[in-house]
Design a protein around this motif. Structure first.
Motif: not given
Length: 313
Positions: A16-29, A157-167, A200-204
């Protein structure tokens, strides 16, 4: 240590932690590519909602060239997602460690190709713009499918519509007062997933920071900024890719297995060959003749020739 962290982020064994950290990197990119790409080609390429809406508008206005342009962008995004799905499933069936690292590495190569397009000057500017947009959409689809597969369709990771909705949904659960559950114990209280909310907040936030970095990078260095983003992706994929390369080279350097006799289908199936059947029949015939000859000799010994009897006078 350098490759160990890369294996943790993009390796086959997930946590779970590796999935979250990879999501952080990919969201930044993704944020950097999306914002920087807008400065480069005046078009956002991470979300298909606006492109599909633009395609509808252009169809009504009669701008059919723009309709084809938008359709090409959508198809490129779908091609990127399909590429990720093919690679992940192929790597799983081949028991490779780089089922997630290989799509990330291909994304890095596509980013470098996007950066090289700046040095290509064509007489047809519309063709150059279409190719750059298609490349960016392909990259976005490629990366979005990686995060989608890792998170089991719970994160993009490439768009934040779903992320903002979940937040917003998690915030609604946090502020819900649960009066009904206090009156009736059989009603389950509404509870928010705090870990998911933080993720979700960190990804955003990282998507926004990536957008700032990407916009500044493209404004300052132009298309060469993509090499910096590509280097991050190369590092993320380095560990599992190197492990698979070592495994393949080790298998290729192994000495070949030499059989004493050439293997045939009959020997592999433990069935007698034609030559073996003919030899067995010949031996059986010889043994049968020897048995018959032995029985004849034995019969002659047991039954001697009878003497003629004398006739009495």
């Amino acid at each position: 240590m350098f490759l160990a962290y890369s294996r943790r982020l993009s390796g086959k064994v997930r946590s779970a932690s590796a999935n979250a950290e990879l999501a952080y990197f990919l969201s930044f990119v993704a944020g950097a590519i999306n914002a920087g790409g807008f400065l480069a080609i005046n078009q956002y390429t991470s979300h298909m909602s606006g492109i599909v809406s633009q395609m509808s508008d252009m169809a009504i206005l009669g701008e059919f060239s723009m309709v084809l342009w938008c359709l090409g962008a959508v198809m490129a995004f779908m091609a990127g997602s399909a590429t990720t799905a093919i690679i992940i499933n192929f790597a799983r069936h081949c028991y490779l460690q780089s089922e997630y690292a290989l799509p990330i590495f291909i994304e890095a190569c596509a980013l470098i190709f996007f950066g090289l397009l700046d040095g290509i000057q064509w007489d047809y500017s519309w063709l150059w713009t279409s190719l750059t947009v298609a490349t960016l959409c392909y990259i976005m689809g490629l990366q979005n499918a990686i995060t989608t597969d890792i998170s089991q369709y719970k994160l993009r990771s490439t768009h934040v519509t779903g992320t903002v909705t979940d937040i917003g949904m998690e915030l609604g659960k946090m502020f819900y007062w649960n009066r009904a559950s206090k009156k009736d114990p059989t009603i389950q209280p509404v509870q928010s997933d705090y870990k998911k909310f933080k993720l979700l907040v960190k990804v955003l936030i990282l998507f926004f920071i990536g957008g700032l970095v990407g916009a500044y990078g493209f404004k300052t260095w132009g298309f060469m900024f993509t090499c910096m983003m590509a280097s991050i992706l190369v590092y993320l994929s380095a560990g599992p890719l190197i492990d698979d390369i070592k495994t393949i080279l080790f298998a290729l350097n192994q000495p070949p297995v030499v059989l004493e006799q050439p293997a045939t289908i009959a020997t592999l199936l433990n069935e007698p060959t034609t030559a073996e059947i003919a030899e067995a029949e010949e031996l059986s015939t010889i043994e049968t003749e020897e048995v018959l000859r032995t029985e004849e000799d034995h019969a002659d010994e047991i039954m001697p020739t009878a003497e003629p009897q004398k006739v009495s006078e």
